[in-house]
Design an enzyme around this catalytic site. Structure first.
Site, PDB file in Angstrom:
ATOM      1  N   CYS A  63      28.013  41.575  50.488  1.00  0.00           N
ATOM      2  CA  CYS A  63      27.781  40.307  49.460  1.00  0.00           C
ATOM      3  C   CYS A  63      27.956  39.271  50.573  1.00  0.00           C
ATOM      4  O   CYS A  63      28.450  38.939  51.497  1.00  0.00           O
ATOM      5  CB  CYS A  63      29.045  40.504  48.971  1.00  0.00           C
ATOM      6  SG  CYS A  63      29.166  38.923  47.627  1.00  0.00           S
TER       7      CYS A  63
ATOM      8  N   CYS B  26      36.424  37.688  30.715  1.00  0.00           N
ATOM      9  CA  CYS B  26      37.458  38.278  31.533  1.00  0.00           C
ATOM     10  C   CYS B  26      37.746  37.462  32.833  1.00  0.00           C
ATOM     11  O   CYS B  26      36.778  37.494  33.423  1.00  0.00           O
ATOM     12  CB  CYS B  26      37.116  39.848  31.575  1.00  0.00           C
ATOM     13  SG  CYS B  26      38.250  40.679  32.392  1.00  0.00           S
TER      14      CYS B  26
ATOM     15  N   ARG C  41      45.867  42.326  32.019  1.00  0.00           N
ATOM     16  CA  ARG C  41      45.522  43.591  32.571  1.00  0.00           C
ATOM     17  C   ARG C  41      46.310  43.542  34.127  1.00  0.00           C
ATOM     18  O   ARG C  41      46.086  42.583  34.930  1.00  0.00           O
ATOM     19  CB  ARG C  41      44.031  43.523  33.092  1.00  0.00           C
ATOM     20  CG  ARG C  41      43.594  45.039  33.652  1.00  0.00           C
ATOM     21  CD  ARG C  41      42.323  45.269  33.903  1.00  0.00           C
ATOM     22  NE  ARG C  41      41.757  45.316  32.769  1.00  0.00           N
ATOM     23  CZ  ARG C  41      40.491  44.688  32.283  1.00  0.00           C
ATOM     24  NH1 ARG C  41      39.970  44.062  33.122  1.00  0.00           N
ATOM     25  NH2 ARG C  41      40.101  45.136  30.933  1.00  0.00           N
TER      26      ARG C  41
ATOM     27  N   CYS D 136      34.632  35.728  50.405  1.00  0.00           N
ATOM     28  CA  CYS D 136      36.090  35.642  50.005  1.00  0.00           C
ATOM     29  C   CYS D 136      37.014  36.355  50.776  1.00  0.00           C
ATOM     30  O   CYS D 136      36.698  37.575  51.508  1.00  0.00           O
ATOM     31  CB  CYS D 136      36.114  36.269  48.666  1.00  0.00           C
ATOM     32  SG  CYS D 136      34.712  35.759  47.364  1.00  0.00           S
TER      33      CYS D 136
ATOM     34  N   CYS E 129      38.224  40.053  50.400  1.00  0.00           N
ATOM     35  CA  CYS E 129      37.102  41.293  49.878  1.00  0.00           C
ATOM     36  C   CYS E 129      36.411  42.179  51.200  1.00  0.00           C
ATOM     37  O   CYS E 129      35.826  41.459  52.148  1.00  0.00           O
ATOM     38  CB  CYS E 129      36.226  40.515  49.187  1.00  0.00           C
ATOM     39  SG  CYS E 129      35.138  41.928  48.299  1.00  0.00           S
TER      40      CYS E 129
ATOM     41  N   CYS F 287      33.296  49.047  32.988  1.00  0.00           N
ATOM     42  CA  CYS F 287      33.335  47.831  33.618  1.00  0.00           C
ATOM     43  C   CYS F 287      32.617  48.113  35.045  1.00  0.00           C
ATOM     44  O   CYS F 287      32.718  49.001  35.496  1.00  0.00           O
ATOM     45  CB  CYS F 287      34.652  47.047  34.167  1.00  0.00           C
ATOM     46  SG  CYS F 287      35.604  46.682  32.842  1.00  0.00           S
TER      47      CYS F 287
ATOM     48  N   CYS G 200      31.370  45.734  30.224  1.00  0.00           N
ATOM     49  CA  CYS G 200      32.010  44.939  31.018  1.00  0.00           C
ATOM     50  C   CYS G 200      30.949  44.628  32.171  1.00  0.00           C
ATOM     51  O   CYS G 200      30.855  45.852  32.719  1.00  0.00           O
ATOM     52  CB  CYS G 200      33.440  44.648  31.129  1.00  0.00           C
ATOM     53  SG  CYS G 200      34.034  43.386  32.259  1.00  0.00           S
TER      54      CYS G 200
END
Length: 332
Positions: free
Chosen positions: A67, A202, A274, A71, A74, A111, A142
């Site tokens: 990616c 979400c 969640r 972040c 991550c 998801c 999702c």
């Protein structure tokens, strides 16, 4: 009676006619004596949900690693030396086969996550086919694919996507300490595109990233004050991953984490809250407190994208001890 009187007269949830939360009101609730906070959260929970039912979701990484975002938490970021090797987008039929196994094991929502800044046009056909295939199994669908423009969101809605996950991660104040490759406003723009397309939002965040209490409160204020509060609010406890900037972050204190869950329940009473990443580091007793505080959704399965998650046997054993049952699949 004294507890009820205290809760009803000393804490005002809204700041007047706007019916929006502000930091002061939210912090007043957060800082209640712990027993009072949990009483209020459980009362709110019972007014909106069966307190002994928890929604089960399964999460699959359909494209792992590489990616371009940075972040700090991550393992999938190309900026970090986490040792994770990037993969290509999974084949559609394999994704559907995994979803079928999840459905048969009791999951009602599936998801699918891809480590992208945003989906490219060449990948949209396969992504749409995944949504259609999982939807045909009778499951809620999702996805989390990074940033979406309105056209992409509308295309996913037409395919039958029920939910789109796009977390704001933390407060606007602390956001730049964690991510520099996209802005807090970028996150909100994607949420607006998802909402305007008719897909349910979400959206939650991660705690234990070195933020202050006020950042956790501000994050929840932002979520509660969206034009529509998110249908699902995942609260993640940071899993420190070696090779990432937050690989040695100090864990959040358990009682403070439970307070965050309780505040989310009170501020967003009709949302599914969640209990997401970090459950492997939680004792059964801590998880039980989170359920009592209003958490009513978890991810099941051994992994969450690339991180460990409690096995289904362990979750089933805990549910039996607590008298909790999975939410039933809604009629499609």
């Amino acid at each position: 009676m004294n507890a009820e009187l205290h809760l009803n007269t000393t804490v005002e949830p809204f700041n007047g006619a706007s019916q929006q939360w502000n930091r002061e009101a939210a912090q007043a609730v957060h800082d209640l004596p712990f027993n009072d906070l949990l009483f209020r959260a459980q009362t709110t929970h019972r007014e909106n949900f069966d307190p002994n039912r928890v929604q089960l979701s399964r999460l699959l990484s359909i494209k792992t690693g590489g990616c371009p975002e940075d972040c700090g938490y991550c393992s999938q970021s190309a900026h970090h030396q986490s040792g994770l090797r990037a993969s290509k987008l999974m084949e559609v039929q394999r994704v559907i086969a995994e979803a079928r196994k999840a459905r048969d094991a009791g999951a009602t929502r599936y998801c699918m996550g891809a480590a992208w800044r945003s989906p490219k046009e060449r990948d949209m056909e396969a992504v749409v086919a995944m949504v259609e295939g999982v939807k045909a199994l009778g499951m809620e669908t999702c996805m989390t694919l990074g940033m979406l423009d309105l056209g992409q969101a509308q295309r996913l809605k037409q395919a039958g996507l029920d939910y789109y996950n796009h977390n704001i991660d933390t407060s606007e104040r602390y956001y730049s300490e964690i991510i520099s490759t996209r802005t807090f406003a970028d996150r909100l723009d994607t949420l607006a595109n998802v909402r305007d397309s008719g897909i349910k939002v979400c959206c939650g965040g991660i705690v234990g990233m070195g933020e202050e209490k006020v950042d956790r409160i501000d994050m929840l204020v932002t979520l509660a004050n969206l034009p529509e509060p998110p249908d699902s609010v995942p609260i993640n406890m940071l899993i420190p991953i070696e090779g990432t900037p937050l690989g040695e972050a100090e864990p959040i204190e358990p009682i403070e984490f439970v307070r965050t869950i309780a505040l989310a329940r009170i501020m967003m009473p009709k949302s599914h809250v969640r209990l997401s990443a970090g459950r492997t580091a939680m004792s059964d007793e801590m998880q039980a407190l989170c359920f009592f505080a209003g958490a009513n959704s978890i991810f099941v399965g051994d992994t969450l994208l690339t991180a460990e998650n409690p096995g289904e046997d362990k979750d089933s054993a805990l549910f039996r001890r607590l008298g909790i049952k999975p939410m039933e699949r809604e009629a499609q």
